[in-house]
Design a protein around this motif. Structure first.
Motif, PDB file in Angstrom:
ATOM      1  N   VAL A   1     -20.321 -46.257 -13.853  1.00  0.00           N
ATOM      2  CA  VAL A   1     -18.957 -46.393 -13.279  1.00  0.00           C
ATOM      3  C   VAL A   1     -18.090 -45.528 -14.439  1.00  0.00           C
ATOM      4  O   VAL A   1     -18.282 -45.398 -15.568  1.00  0.00           O
ATOM      5  CB  VAL A   1     -18.473 -47.599 -13.318  1.00  0.00           C
ATOM      6  CG1 VAL A   1     -17.019 -47.803 -12.729  1.00  0.00           C
ATOM      7  CG2 VAL A   1     -19.282 -48.667 -12.508  1.00  0.00           C
ATOM      8  N   PRO A   2     -17.350 -44.635 -13.814  1.00  0.00           N
ATOM      9  CA  PRO A   2     -16.678 -43.541 -14.529  1.00  0.00           C
ATOM     10  C   PRO A   2     -15.460 -44.483 -15.539  1.00  0.00           C
ATOM     11  O   PRO A   2     -15.047 -45.512 -15.062  1.00  0.00           O
ATOM     12  CB  PRO A   2     -15.684 -42.841 -13.998  1.00  0.00           C
ATOM     13  CG  PRO A   2     -15.850 -43.280 -12.468  1.00  0.00           C
ATOM     14  CD  PRO A   2     -16.976 -44.316 -12.328  1.00  0.00           C
ATOM     15  N   PHE A   3     -15.221 -44.021 -16.873  1.00  0.00           N
ATOM     16  CA  PHE A   3     -14.123 -44.657 -17.387  1.00  0.00           C
ATOM     17  C   PHE A   3     -14.176 -46.115 -17.839  1.00  0.00           C
ATOM     18  O   PHE A   3     -13.051 -46.939 -17.213  1.00  0.00           O
ATOM     19  CB  PHE A   3     -12.644 -44.279 -16.964  1.00  0.00           C
ATOM     20  CG  PHE A   3     -12.286 -42.723 -17.249  1.00  0.00           C
ATOM     21  CD1 PHE A   3     -11.933 -42.607 -18.652  1.00  0.00           C
ATOM     22  CD2 PHE A   3     -12.543 -41.599 -16.254  1.00  0.00           C
ATOM     23  CE1 PHE A   3     -11.560 -41.140 -18.960  1.00  0.00           C
ATOM     24  CE2 PHE A   3     -12.166 -40.652 -16.666  1.00  0.00           C
ATOM     25  CZ  PHE A   3     -11.789 -40.183 -18.049  1.00  0.00           C
ATOM     26  N   VAL A   4     -15.324 -46.735 -18.410  1.00  0.00           N
ATOM     27  CA  VAL A   4     -15.324 -48.111 -18.368  1.00  0.00           C
ATOM     28  C   VAL A   4     -15.395 -48.523 -20.001  1.00  0.00           C
ATOM     29  O   VAL A   4     -15.413 -49.497 -20.321  1.00  0.00           O
ATOM     30  CB  VAL A   4     -16.539 -48.853 -17.780  1.00  0.00           C
ATOM     31  CG1 VAL A   4     -16.461 -48.958 -16.429  1.00  0.00           C
ATOM     32  CG2 VAL A   4     -17.798 -47.967 -18.200  1.00  0.00           C
ATOM     33  N   GLY A   5     -15.345 -47.303 -20.686  1.00  0.00           N
ATOM     34  CA  GLY A   5     -15.293 -47.457 -22.324  1.00  0.00           C
ATOM     35  C   GLY A   5     -13.773 -47.839 -22.797  1.00  0.00           C
ATOM     36  O   GLY A   5     -13.009 -48.198 -21.928  1.00  0.00           O
ATOM     37  N   GLU A   6     -13.680 -47.481 -24.079  1.00  0.00           N
ATOM     38  CA  GLU A   6     -12.347 -47.642 -24.615  1.00  0.00           C
ATOM     39  C   GLU A   6     -11.120 -46.721 -24.168  1.00  0.00           C
ATOM     40  O   GLU A   6     -10.325 -47.032 -23.964  1.00  0.00           O
ATOM     41  CB  GLU A   6     -12.221 -47.160 -26.161  1.00  0.00           C
ATOM     42  CG  GLU A   6     -11.907 -48.112 -27.198  1.00  0.00           C
ATOM     43  CD  GLU A   6     -11.789 -47.796 -28.459  1.00  0.00           C
ATOM     44  OE1 GLU A   6     -10.741 -47.702 -29.173  1.00  0.00           O
ATOM     45  OE2 GLU A   6     -13.094 -47.137 -29.055  1.00  0.00           O
TER      46      GLU A   6
END
Ligand code: URA
Length: 240
Positions: free
Chosen positions: A108-113
Motif C-alpha cells: 500500500v502506498p504511503f503507509v510509513g512516516e
C-alpha cells in the motif's frame, strides 16, 4: 488504570499532539472539523466520473495486465507490487515517487512516516485517504530507496498513465521533484514548479513538496499548505 489502556491513552495523546504540531507548522489557522461526512457537500470527493462510464479500461483490468510484473529489474528486489490505493471515483489523485520499505511490505502506498504526515495534511484539507486515490510513479521499491533508473521509469510510467486515464480525476497533486518532473516531462526544478498549476492530459496538476522532504525540513510545510489551499479551492469550484 490497566497498563493497556494507559498505553493506548498515551499513544492517542502523542498522536493528537503530533497532529496539532503539524497543523501549526502548516499554518492552518482554524482547526478543521475532520473529514467531511457528507458525500454531497462541496468539499466531498465522492461522485461518479462520467469518463468511467465509457469503455475506458478499469483499474482492475490494468492491475490484471500488470500481473506479477517482471518488466524491469526492480521486480527482483521487491516484496510486493504497490499498485495504488483509494477510491476508484476519486476526484483528486496524489502521485508519489516509489514505495519505501513499509509500502513494499504492505503493498500500500504511503503507509510509513511520510504517509502519516500526508494523512495529517489530508485531514487539514477535510479529507481522508478513502476519498482520494494515491499511487506512485514506480510500483516497486528501488533497493535502498535509490532513485529509479530511466529504464525502470520507462517500464512503469505507462501503467500510471493508464491508471490516470481510468480514474479521470479532476485534479492531480504530484509529490516531490521526481513525481512532478516525471509526470510533467520537465526538468524544471520543484522549487519553481511547486505552487503553480501545470497540466497533464488536460488535467490540472499541482506540484508540491514530498512529505519525506517536509519531515526533514518542517519549515517548508507552510508552502505545502499554500499549495493545498489552492487544491481545495479548485475542488470546491469544480464541484458545481
Ligand atoms: N514515498 C513515496 O513517494 N511513495 C510511497 O508510497 C511512500 C513513500
Amino acid at each position: 488504570m490497566p497498563d493497556k489502556f494507559q498505553k493506548e491513552l498515551l499513544e492517542t495523546v502523542a498522536q493528537v499532539r503530533g497532529l496539532l504540531e503539524d497543523l501549526q507548522q502548516l499554518g492552518v489557522v482554524e482547526v478543521p472539523m475532520g473529514p467531511d461526512p457528507n458525500p454531497r457537500s462541496p468539499c466531498s470527493l465522492e461522485g461518479q466520473n462520467s469518463a468511467n462510464d465509457s469503455r475506458v479500461e478499469t483499474l482492475l483490468e490494468i492491475r490484471d495486465d500488470l500481473g506479477d510484473c517482471q518488466r524491469c529489474a526492480l521486480s527482483k528486489g521487491r516484496e510486493q507490487i504497490v499498485f495504488g490505493a483509494g477510491s476508484a471515483t476519486a476526484r483528486l489523485v496524489l502521485v508519489g515517487e516509489s514505495p519505501g520499505r513499509k509500502e513494499d511490505q504492505q503493498g500500500v502506498p504511503f503507509v510509513g512516516e511520510a504517509g502519516a504526515l500526508l494523512e495529517r495534511i489530508l485531514f487539514a484539507m477535510g479529507l481522508k485517504r478513502e476519498d482520494i486515490y494515491i499511487c506512485n510513479i514506480q510500483k516497486c521499491r528501488p533497493p535502498k530507496n535509490r532513485d529509479p533508473r530511466p529504464e525502470e521509469v520507462a517500464a512503469c510510467v505507462p501503467f500510471l498513465k493508464r491508471q490516470l486515464a481510468a480514474l479521470q480525476p479532476q485534479l492531480i497533486v504530484t509529490l516531490g521533484s521526481f513525481a512532478s518532473q516525471t509526470l510533467l516531462e520537465t526538468s524544471q526544478p520543484i522549487l519553481e514548479l511547486r505552487g503553480h498549476w501545470q497540466s497533464y492530459a488536460d488535467i490540472p496538476v499541482m506540484p508540491t513538496y514530498h512529505p519525506a522532504f517536509l519531515l526533514r525540513n518542517p519549515a517548508t510545510k507552510r508552502e505545502v499548505w499554500e499549495d493545498m489551499k489552492q487544491v481545495i479551492t479548485r475542488l470546491r469550484q469544480e464541484n458545481f
